[in-house]
Write an enzyme that holds these catalytic residues in place. Structure first.
Site, PDB file in Angstrom:
ATOM      1  CG  HIS A 217      -0.149   0.188   2.522  1.00  0.00           C
ATOM      2  ND1 HIS A 217       0.613  -0.823   3.075  1.00  0.00           N
ATOM      3  CD2 HIS A 217       0.002   1.254   3.351  1.00  0.00           C
ATOM      4  CE1 HIS A 217       1.184  -0.397   4.180  1.00  0.00           C
ATOM      5  NE2 HIS A 217       0.843   0.874   4.376  1.00  0.00           N
ATOM      6  CG  ASP A 219       1.603   5.275   4.749  1.00  0.00           C
ATOM      7  OD1 ASP A 219       1.082   4.151   4.617  1.00  0.00           O
ATOM      8  OD2 ASP A 219       2.597   5.487   5.477  1.00  0.00           O
ATOM      9  CG  HIS A 273       5.084   1.210   2.715  1.00  0.00           C
ATOM     10  ND1 HIS A 273       4.597   2.322   2.054  1.00  0.00           N
ATOM     11  CD2 HIS A 273       4.485   1.237   3.943  1.00  0.00           C
ATOM     12  CE1 HIS A 273       3.760   2.990   2.830  1.00  0.00           C
ATOM     13  NE2 HIS A 273       3.661   2.339   3.982  1.00  0.00           N
ATOM     14  NE  ARG A 283       8.278  -4.843  11.731  1.00  0.00           N
ATOM     15  CZ  ARG A 283       7.589  -3.781  11.311  1.00  0.00           C
ATOM     16  NH1 ARG A 283       6.257  -3.821  11.302  1.00  0.00           N
ATOM     17  NH2 ARG A 283       8.205  -2.698  10.897  1.00  0.00           N
TER      18      ARG A 283
END
Length: 340
Positions: A217, A219, A273, A283
């Site tokens: 995607h 941002d 990304h 994570r």
């Protein structure tokens, strides 16, 4: 009571169809090992303590990385280790709450209803599923002036947001300056009350080669400032191929969002990304989204303009509509001048 979201149960039909999907999915669309690299590293102390040449050099590095990479990392950024460590501690604690409690965040966790999110409700195949959970928090809900001595999650978020907001304004003004604009646009339109903070957790995934932690995607903001742990998993597109970002414990990661690409008339790049999953360890990351008010009109700062003018509200609505209908975001191509 289990704290992990029930991915396997909720998306059972997707997992049942994984054998067929695996056969028809092109190899280049599956999650594969990619080369690890370090992002451009910029020492921001030169802005405050360097001579004029060092200050200008630092600004040029920020602009160049935004043009060539759309991503860079910064050290000596002004956010203390104490605040970052406290944020991480509070984040881990809230994600360890039982799943049922997290889904009632307005009742148990003092967040607005709809803040807690997990998976991908619109997913029609495993490639559209994000194996992650998050609290997506409007900073309007958070006091940026917490009581002295307060150790609550809300006060920690407020401390983090206050310092990161200042960094975002500084970077935005530098990027505008390098386009030839001494603009007050960001001070007027990107206020703490219009920005968002997202706490992310990526649980261990039993099939990391097939499911993303976060789908590819871009941002939908001006800038994103990311604090991540040392597990790794963030990947981005550079020169047409995916690369993996090597974690740096001293650095914050900055990336250009769609609105800055439009405002800069394609000078700065909002790049694709994603986050890949890990079969063994969880994570954590925290992202600050530097956003304007919904009524803010985005107009390219140079002519001829690549994009038609649009409001942030219109952009968000179009993204949400595309995700609902198509399963993924289209983004800026919807707003090209020639697409009218």
């Amino acid at each position: 009571m289990d704290s992990d979201p029930p991915f396997r149960e909720a998306y059972k039909t997707l997992f049942d169809g994984r054998t067929i999907e695996k056969k028809i999915t092109p190899k280049n669309e599956r999650v594969v090992m990619v080369e690890e690299c370090e992002l451009p590293l910029i020492d921001l102390s030169r802005l405050d303590h360097g001579d004029e040449g060092e200050r200008e050099g630092c600004k040029l590095e920020i602009a160049r990385a935004s043009q060539e990479w759309g991503f860079f990392q910064v050290v000596n950024h002004g956010i203390s280790c104490e605040i970052l460590e406290k944020m991480r501690f509070m984040q881990e604690r809230v994600f360890k709450q039982p799943f049922d409690m997290k889904t009632k965040e307005d009742k148990y966790l003092n967040f607005s209803a709809g803040t807690y999110r997990w998976g991908t409700p619109t997913a029609t195949c495993l490639r559209q599923l994000s194996w992650s959970e998050a609290f997506h928090i409007p900073l309007l809900d958070i006091s940026t002036s917490p009581p002295a001595g307060s150790d609550s999650l809300s006060s920690t978020i407020g401390q983090f947001a206050t310092t990161v907001s200042s960094l975002a304004q500084k970077l935005a003004e530098i990027l505008a300056e390098k386009l030839g604009h001494k603009s007050t646009f960001f001070q007027e339109h990107c206020l703490p009350s219009t920005c968002y903070l997202r706490m992310n957790r990526y649980p261990p995934c039993p099939m990391p080669s097939e499911v993303f932690g976060l789908m590819p995607h871009t941002d939908s903001d001006f800038l994103t400032i990311l604090h991540q742990d040392q597990v790794g998993g963030l990947q981005l597109v550079k020169d047409g191929k995916w690369i993996s970002v090597k974690p740096n414990p001293e650095a914050l990661i900055i990336n250009i969002g769609d609105l800055f690409q439009a405002w800069s008339n394609d000078v700065y790049k909002s790049v694709q990304h994603r986050v890949v999953t890990n079969s063994l360890v969880e994570r954590f990351s925290t992202a600050y989204f530097f956003c304007p008010s919904y009524d803010t009109v985005i107009l390219s700062c140079h002519e001829p303009s690549v994009y038609r003018k649009f409001s942030f509200r219109e952009y968000r609505q179009q993204v949400q509509e595309d995700v609902q209908k198509l399963g993924s975001k289209i983004g800026l191509p919807r707003f090209l001048v020639q697409s009218q």
